[in-house]
Scaffold this motif. Structure first.
Motif, short mmCIF file in Angstrom:
data_model
loop_
_atom_site.label_atom_id
_atom_site.label_comp_id
_atom_site.label_asym_id
_atom_site.label_seq_id
_atom_site.Cartn_x
_atom_site.Cartn_y
_atom_site.Cartn_z
N PHE A 97 -26.74 -21.94 -24.31
CA PHE A 97 -26.90 -21.50 -23.15
C PHE A 97 -26.16 -21.55 -21.30
N ILE A 101 -24.57 -18.33 -20.65
CA ILE A 101 -25.27 -17.61 -20.37
C ILE A 101 -25.15 -18.40 -18.62
N ARG A 105 -23.44 -16.31 -15.41
CA ARG A 105 -24.22 -16.60 -14.53
C ARG A 105 -23.92 -16.55 -12.62
N ALA A 133 -32.64 -17.04 -15.47
CA ALA A 133 -32.02 -18.35 -16.21
C ALA A 133 -31.62 -19.13 -16.50
#
Ligand code: HEM
Length: 154
Positions: A97, A101, A105, A133
């Motif tokens: 993650f 992600i 981001r 997130a």
């Protein structure tokens, strides 16, 4: 009592504080700067967040994993114990993650707040996507702290 197990636990918890405390503080600062539409501060914070991720979160989370594994071995706790499996899953989710992600981001927010940009909508969207997130990520890590402290077994 001072022994190898407790010293490992000390390093484990200290690393958790540096890692999760740092990510929490940076997330809140970024959220505040973005709500104030202060793109200069957002841009600076994004750069600092990327540096913090590379220089501190990586090593600190590695230390959490290593000390955790050492304690499980030393304390003969068993790698299939429910809360240990939870911790290992949490670390695995963090590596994927965080590296995919969160990183992507954060870069997108960096682009939306770069000097010379003026698009408020793009800044809002990128900021909101990163904040969402970060919340999911921090909730997952909070669930691991919960499991480590309460040690549920099924
Ligand atoms: C997201 C990752 C992790 C976080 C946030 C975390 C957090 C914590 C915290 C806060 C404690 C202190 C609990 C207490 O003293 O009551 C702890 C203890 C411990 N953790 Fe972790 N941990 C993580 C990953 C792991 C992993 C991957 C392992 C094993 C492979 C592990 C094994 C242990 C062990 C054995 C203890 C000591 C339990 C005790 O003696 O009370 N942890 N952890």
């Amino acid at each position: 009592m001072i022994n190898a197990y407790n010293l490992l636990k000390f390093v484990h918890v200290l690393s958790v504080i540096v890692w999760i405390g740092g990510v929490t503080a940076l997330s809140i600062l970024l959220w505040r700067a973005r709500s104030e539409r202060n793109r200069e501060i957002v841009s600076v914070l994004v750069r600092q967040a990327i540096a913090f991720g590379q220089r501190l979160v990586g090593p600190a989370s590695g230390l959490v994993l290593l000390t955790g594994l050492a304690m499980v071995g030393l304390g003969r706790i068993g790698f299939s114990t429910f809360w240990v499996v939870w911790g290992l899953t949490g670390i695995a989710v963090h590596f994927v993650f965080g590296a995919v992600i969160l990183r992507r981001r954060t870069m997108q927010l960096g682009e939306a707040s770069a000097p010379g940009t003026t698009d408020e909508a793009a800044l809002d969207v990128a900021g909101r996507r990163l904040w969402q997130a970060q919340l999911v990520y921090l909730l997952i890590l909070a669930s691991v702290v919960w499991a480590m402290v309460l040690k549920p077994t099924f």
